[in-house]
Design a protein around this motif. Structure first.
Motif, short mmCIF file in Angstrom:
data_model
loop_
_atom_site.label_atom_id
_atom_site.label_comp_id
_atom_site.label_asym_id
_atom_site.label_seq_id
_atom_site.Cartn_x
_atom_site.Cartn_y
_atom_site.Cartn_z
N ASP A 181 -42.21 -16.50 -44.97
CA ASP A 181 -42.92 -16.86 -46.20
C ASP A 181 -43.79 -15.70 -46.65
N SER A 182 -43.80 -15.47 -47.96
CA SER A 182 -44.51 -14.30 -48.49
C SER A 182 -46.00 -14.35 -48.23
N ASP A 183 -46.62 -15.54 -48.23
CA ASP A 183 -48.07 -15.59 -48.01
C ASP A 183 -48.42 -15.26 -46.56
N ILE A 184 -47.51 -15.53 -45.63
CA ILE A 184 -47.73 -15.15 -44.23
C ILE A 184 -47.67 -13.64 -44.10
N VAL A 185 -46.69 -13.03 -44.75
CA VAL A 185 -46.59 -11.57 -44.74
C VAL A 185 -47.80 -10.94 -45.42
N ASP A 186 -48.25 -11.53 -46.52
CA ASP A 186 -49.44 -11.00 -47.22
C ASP A 186 -50.66 -11.02 -46.29
N ALA A 187 -50.84 -12.11 -45.56
CA ALA A 187 -51.97 -12.21 -44.63
C ALA A 187 -51.87 -11.15 -43.55
N PHE A 188 -50.67 -10.92 -43.04
CA PHE A 188 -50.46 -9.88 -42.05
C PHE A 188 -50.81 -8.50 -42.62
N LEU A 189 -50.33 -8.21 -43.82
CA LEU A 189 -50.55 -6.90 -44.43
C LEU A 189 -52.03 -6.63 -44.72
N GLN A 190 -52.79 -7.69 -44.97
CA GLN A 190 -54.22 -7.54 -45.24
C GLN A 190 -55.01 -7.25 -43.96
N LEU A 191 -54.43 -7.59 -42.80
CA LEU A 191 -55.15 -7.44 -41.54
C LEU A 191 -54.91 -6.10 -40.84
N ILE A 192 -53.70 -5.57 -40.94
CA ILE A 192 -53.29 -4.44 -40.11
C ILE A 192 -53.41 -3.12 -40.84
N ALA A 193 -54.08 -2.17 -40.22
CA ALA A 193 -54.25 -0.84 -40.81
C ALA A 193 -52.91 -0.11 -40.83
N VAL A 194 -52.55 0.42 -42.00
CA VAL A 194 -51.30 1.17 -42.13
C VAL A 194 -51.39 2.48 -41.35
N TYR A 195 -52.59 3.08 -41.37
CA TYR A 195 -52.80 4.36 -40.69
C TYR A 195 -53.92 4.19 -39.67
N PRO A 196 -53.58 3.96 -38.39
CA PRO A 196 -54.61 3.72 -37.37
C PRO A 196 -55.56 4.91 -37.21
N VAL A 197 -56.76 4.64 -36.72
CA VAL A 197 -57.73 5.69 -36.44
C VAL A 197 -57.10 6.73 -35.52
N GLY A 198 -57.28 8.00 -35.87
CA GLY A 198 -56.70 9.08 -35.09
C GLY A 198 -55.38 9.59 -35.65
N SER A 199 -54.79 8.85 -36.62
CA SER A 199 -53.52 9.30 -37.22
C SER A 199 -53.73 10.60 -37.99
N LYS A 200 -52.78 11.52 -37.86
CA LYS A 200 -52.80 12.76 -38.62
C LYS A 200 -51.97 12.55 -39.88
N VAL A 201 -52.58 12.72 -41.04
CA VAL A 201 -51.92 12.38 -42.29
C VAL A 201 -51.97 13.53 -43.29
N LYS A 202 -51.03 13.48 -44.23
CA LYS A 202 -50.99 14.47 -45.31
C LYS A 202 -51.22 13.75 -46.62
N THR A 203 -52.06 14.32 -47.50
CA THR A 203 -52.39 13.68 -48.78
C THR A 203 -51.52 14.22 -49.90
N ASN A 204 -51.63 13.57 -51.06
CA ASN A 204 -50.89 14.01 -52.25
C ASN A 204 -51.38 15.37 -52.76
#
Length: 400
Positions: A325-348
Motif C-alpha cells: 500500500d502506498s501509504d505504508i511506503v510513504d511512512a517508510f520513506l519519511q522515516l529512513i534517511a536516504v543518505y546515512p551519516v558518514g556517507s560521502k556524497v557529490k552535489t549538483n
C-alpha cells in the motif's frame, strides 16, 4: 560552559557542545550525561577535550544519539500496581536512583554514537540466544522473544517525537539476528506512525523478530546472493523458509494468529509475485513487515545482492502501490534517511562532502560538510551546507 580534558571528565557531567571527530561525525551530542564507558571510548577515539555545562541541571536520563534504535535489555518490565498514596517528588527520585545505575542508556536513532556497537551487540546476542535455543530444543524458551519485543516497544515509546525523526540505517553484513532486530524496530516505528493499536504494534514486533527463523533450516547459501540467479532447486529450497518457520511456531499458543501470518507471508506481495504461496491477500501488518524486510535484505545482502541505502530506498519507492500500500511506503520513506551519516556524497555543484546529520521530516536533505570543490581540491576551513536552508544544492550521487 567550560572546556575540560577527557581525563578530567566525571560521571554526571553534561556535554555542552556536540563532540565531533576530524570528519565532523558526531560521537556524543549536546545534552548527553557522561558515564564511565563514554570516557573510555573517547580515549580510544583520541578525543582529548570536550565542552561541559558548568552548572549542573537536575539529573536526567542519559541519552545517546545513534544510528539505530535498540532496547535496554536489562530493563525490568513495567508492572501495573494498585493506586497508592502519592509520595513527595524528591522521595520518588531517590527511589529510582539504584535502578537507573544499572540501566543501559536509551539509544535514539538520530545520530551516530560511540556506544552503538556495544548496545546493539548485546541485544542481537539476546535474540540469537533465544532463536538458537529453539533450533536445538524445539520451542522451549522461544516465548522469551515476546519480552524482547516488549522492551523494544517500550524504548521506542519513550523517545520524544519518535515518529517524526529521520533515522540512519547503514549497510552491513548478512546477519539474520541483527536483520531481525532492524526489521522489528523500523516496522514498529511505521506501525506507530500509521496509528496502529498497541496490540498490533506488539504482534508486528514479535512477528518481525522471528520472521526469518526458517533460514536456520537451510543449507542453501543466501548471504549476498541474488536467489533468482541460483539453480532452480536452490531457489525453491530458499523460498520454503517462511513455511519452515511457520510450521515450527504454528501451535504456539502465546503467539497470535496475526504474528504467525507475518512469519508465513512476509515475502508475499500485493500483485501475487511473492512467495511461498503467491497470495495477494495481505494484511496491513504483513505489508509493514514486508517493506522493512525487503529494504533491510537489500542493504545487508540476505537472499539479494547488497546495494547502497539510497538504491534500496529507490527500489521500495518504485513498488509503492504495487507490492505494498502506498501509504505504508510513504511512512517508510519519511522515516529512513536516504543518505546515512558518514556517507560521502557529490552535489549538483560538483562538490564532494560528508553527511554530518539528518534534518527532521527531510530524509533526502541532510546537513553535509563540503570536503572537496568541483575541481577536486580540498576545501580550506569549514564549509557546512544545510540542504533544507540552501535549496539550490542537491545530492546527485553517493561516492563509494
Amino acid at each position: 560552559m567550560k572546556l575540560v580534558t577527557v581525563e578530567d571528565l566525571k560521571e554526571g557531567d553534561v556535554i555542552a557542545n556536540d563532540v565531533l571527530l576530524d570528519d565532523y561525525t558526531v560521537v556524543l551530542s549536546k545534552g548527553t550525561v557522561i558515564k564511565a564507558p563514554y570516557i573510555d571510548k573517547l580515549r580510544e577515539l583520541q578525543v582529548f577535550t570536550v565542552y561541559i555545562e558548568e552548572a549542573k541541571e537536575e539529573s536526567v536520563e542519559p541519552i545517546v544519539k545513534n544510528v539505530k534504535l535498540t532496547p535496554k535489555e536489562n530493563k525490568a518490565p513495567v508492572k501495573k500496581t494498585q493506586p497508592e498514596q502519592k509520595k513527595p517528588q524528591a522521595e520518588k527520585k531517590a527511589e529510582k536512583k539504584p535502578e537507573e545505575k544499572k540501566a543501559i542508556p536509551k539509544v535514539s536513532l538520530e545520530k551516530i554514537t560511540i556506544l552503538r556497537d556495544e548496545v546493539e551487540v548485546q541485544v542481537t546476542n539476546k535474540i540469537k540466544d533465544i532463536l538458537e535455543m529453539h533450533i536445538h530444543q524445539r520451542t522451549a524458551g522461544l516465548q522469551k522473544i515476546g519480552e524482547t519485543a516488549q522492551n523494544i516497544i517500550t524504548d521506542i515509546l519513550e523517545e520524544e517525537e519518535v515518529v517524526e525523526k529521520v533515522y540512519d540505517v547503514r549497510e552491513r553484513s548478512a546477519d539474520i539476528y541483527e536483520h531481525s532486530l532492524q526489521v522489528c524496530t523500523i516496522a514498529a516505528l511505521i506501525a506507530l506512525k500509521l496509528g496502529m493499536t498497541e496490540k498490533q504494534v506488539y504482534d508486528i514486533s514479535v512477528g518481525s523478530l522471528i520472521h526469518d527463523l526458517g533460514l536456520r533450516y537451510l543449507v542453501v547459501r543466501y548471504e549476498d546472493q541474488d536467489i533468482n540467479l541460483l539453480p532452480k532447486k536452490e531457489q525453491e529450497e530458499y523460498k520454503k523458509h517462511p513455511i519452515y518457520a511457520y510450521t515450527a511456531i504454528k501451535n504456539e499458543t502465546w503467539l497470535s494468529d496475526a504474528a504467525k501470518e507475518i512469519v508465513l507471508n512476509h515475502h508475499e506481495k500485493k500483485d501475487s509475485s511473492g512467495y511461498p504461496l503467491g497470495t495477494d491477500h495481505l494484511s496491513r501488518m504483513i505489508q509493514i513487515v514486508g517493506v522493512c524486510d525487503e529494504f533491510d535484505e537489500l542493504i545487508c545482502g540476505i537472499g539479494k545482492a547488497r546495494v547502497r541505502v539510497h538504491e534500496a530506498i529507490n527500489n521500495i519507492r518504485n513498488y509503492s502501490g504495487i507490492w505494498y500500500d502506498s501509504d505504508i511506503v510513504d511512512a517508510f520513506l519519511q522515516l529512513i534517511a536516504v543518505y546515512p551519516v558518514g556517507s560521502k556524497v557529490k552535489t549538483n555543484q560538483g562538490e564532494t562532502g560528508i553527511v554530518m546529520r539528518q534534518n527532521a521530516h527531510f530524509p533526502e536533505r541532510p546537513v553535509i560538510r563540503i570536503m572537496y570543490d568541483k575541481f577536486g581540491q580540498a576545501i580550506q576551513g569549514e564549509k557546512i551546507v544545510n540542504l533544507i536552508k540552501d535549496t539550490t544544492v542537491v545530492i546527485q550521487d553517493v561516492v563509494k
